[in-house]
Write a protein that holds these residues in place. Structure first.
Motif, PDB file in Angstrom:
ATOM      1  N   ASP A 341     -76.095  23.052  23.606  1.00 30.96           N
ATOM      2  CA  ASP A 341     -77.277  23.698  24.113  1.00 30.96           C
ATOM      3  C   ASP A 341     -76.997  24.438  25.411  1.00 30.96           C
ATOM      4  N   LEU A 342     -76.707  23.681  26.275  1.00 30.11           N
ATOM      5  CA  LEU A 342     -76.199  24.343  27.460  1.00 30.11           C
ATOM      6  C   LEU A 342     -75.143  25.487  27.475  1.00 30.11           C
ATOM      7  N   LEU A 343     -74.390  25.512  26.635  1.00 25.78           N
ATOM      8  CA  LEU A 343     -73.302  26.469  26.460  1.00 25.78           C
ATOM      9  C   LEU A 343     -74.063  27.713  26.009  1.00 25.78           C
ATOM     10  N   LYS A 344     -75.118  27.694  25.317  1.00 27.94           N
ATOM     11  CA  LYS A 344     -75.882  28.916  24.802  1.00 27.94           C
ATOM     12  C   LYS A 344     -76.614  29.646  25.915  1.00 27.94           C
ATOM     13  N   THR A 345     -76.790  28.912  26.894  1.00 27.54           N
ATOM     14  CA  THR A 345     -77.508  29.661  27.984  1.00 27.54           C
ATOM     15  C   THR A 345     -76.989  29.590  29.310  1.00 27.54           C
ATOM     16  N   ALA A 346     -75.419  29.196  29.251  1.00 24.54           N
ATOM     17  CA  ALA A 346     -74.478  29.264  30.549  1.00 24.54           C
ATOM     18  C   ALA A 346     -74.820  30.681  31.317  1.00 24.54           C
ATOM     19  N   SER A 347     -74.819  30.671  32.624  1.00 21.65           N
ATOM     20  CA  SER A 347     -75.214  31.744  33.509  1.00 21.65           C
ATOM     21  C   SER A 347     -73.809  32.143  33.969  1.00 21.65           C
ATOM     22  N   SER A 348     -72.691  31.705  33.602  1.00 20.83           N
ATOM     23  CA  SER A 348     -71.594  32.201  34.586  1.00 20.83           C
ATOM     24  C   SER A 348     -70.407  31.747  33.739  1.00 20.83           C
ATOM     25  N   GLU A 349     -69.343  32.589  33.876  1.00 18.76           N
ATOM     26  CA  GLU A 349     -68.100  32.152  33.097  1.00 18.76           C
ATOM     27  C   GLU A 349     -67.293  30.812  33.588  1.00 18.76           C
TER      28      GLU A 349
END
Length: 366
Positions: A341-349
């Motif tokens: 879930d968090l990977l879909k909304t990650a804000s940085s590389e």
């Protein structure tokens, strides 16, 4: 709805849960072992008194009066056939009665317990003595009010293992501290795999930390007063809320029961959380503990839960998980889903790489 309806929420204070049940039998939560106690020999007269009193209490308060009548007939029939004549052990009588009333109804909340210590006689109104209340408060403190573990997992994920919903008047401060810590994290896993239930007020309290708006969670209908209580979360919490926008996962097992099912059922139907694990135990009937004699008490369900969304409850069927997994694997499965879930909304590389590395590590652990 039936009879009178009242609305219950935490508002700006933490409400007290009547403790008559805990005071009478010091019952541990479903699935937790009782401390060892010596058995005792019982007489024919005591056996008769316990059975007669149990029948009377079922007729008076059991939430389904037609089933109470069936129980009365079955227990009297067993008495007349001398079915109890060979029982001289207090433990055995409690176990036999529990088995019989559960077989007749399928209601896992119904139970009879033996206590080596004398059970207190409650005064009118059911308020325990200050000494008994102090002893029970000390016992709950010794279990940290059910808060077993609070942890920040890798990738800023929170983990709260809650083993009981202790009354909010006692658990509120500890739960507030735990949830305040969780407020800074990006996702949360609440572990109820060993939680056998407790206070509906604490269900509403915990829900208030993970919901943004005041929300109707469930209703409880009580037969004796012909009363329906609406249970609501509140926008006020002590400390900081976790909020409604971040992912929430709840872990369940076959041992998850009663108030823990209440919380899981509400969060599932509100689509606030993803349930991971096993179908829960299936106990949706709130009630009270009654004193049968100096050494026997019984838990008698006097009400039933009603979801404002499904208009039913989980009695006898349990709360089914959204993602089925063996209880021992539920934490790993939930972590994997939450990190995705968090990977879909990650804000940085950088965050993306951290999440992928953690997912790889979890995959190697399985």
């Amino acid at each position: 709805m039936h009879g009178k309806t009242i609305i219950r929420s935490l508002r700006n204070t933490i409400l007290a849960l009547p403790l008559a049940g805990a005071m009478l039998l010091a019952m541990p939560a479903h699935g937790q072992g009782q401390p060892p106690q010596a058995d005792m020999q019982i007489s024919k007269e005591q056996r008769q008194q316990v059975v007669d009193r149990l029948i009377a209490e079922l007729k008076l308060g059991y939430v389904f009066p037609e089933k109470a009548k069936q129980l009365e007939q079955a227990l009297h029939r067993y008495q007349r056939s001398a079915g109890y004549a060979a029982i001289t052990s207090a433990n055995q009588l409690a176990e036999e009665l529990t088995t019989q009333i559960r077989q007749q109804t399928g209601d896992l909340h119904l139970r009879v317990r033996y206590s080596e210590k004398d059970l207190p006689v409650l005064p009118p109104g059911g308020t325990p003595s200050p000494q008994v209340m102090a002893e029970q408060a000390a016992n709950m403190r010794g279990r940290n009010y059910g808060v077993e573990r609070v942890e920040r997992l890798p990738c800023n994920v929170g983990y709260l293992k809650l083993n009981e919903f202790a009354p909010a008047q006692y658990a509120g401060e500890t739960l507030a501290a735990a949830m305040t810590m969780m407020s800074n994290l990006d996702g949360l896993i609440i572990d109820l795999r060993d939680n056998g239930g407790g206070s509906p007020e604490t269900v509403a309290l915990l829900a208030s930390y993970v919901l943004d708006e005041r929300t109707r969670l469930n209703d409880n209908y009580y037969r004796i007063d012909d009363l329906t209580e609406q249970n609501w979360s509140t926008t006020f919490v002590a400390g900081k809320p976790f909020g409604q926008q971040k992912p929430l996962y709840i872990l369940t097992s076959k041992r998850t029961f009663s108030a823990a099912e209440d919380f899981s059922y509400a969060m599932k139907n509100l689509k606030r959380a993803t349930i991971v694990g096993e179908t829960t135990g299936g106990g949706a009937h709130p009630g009270r503990v009654v004193r049968l004699d100096a050494h026997f008490g019984a838990f008698v369900p006097t009400g039933r839960s009603i979801s404002p969304i499904t208009h039913t409850n989980w009695e006898g069927v349990g709360v089914a998980p959204d993602v089925a997994a063996a209880a021992k694997d539920a934490l790993r499965v939930a972590q994997t889903a939450l990190l995705n879930d968090l990977l879909k909304t990650a804000s940085s590389e950088q965050q993306t790489q951290r999440l992928k590395q953690r997912l790889d590590a979890i995959g190697k652990e399985s």
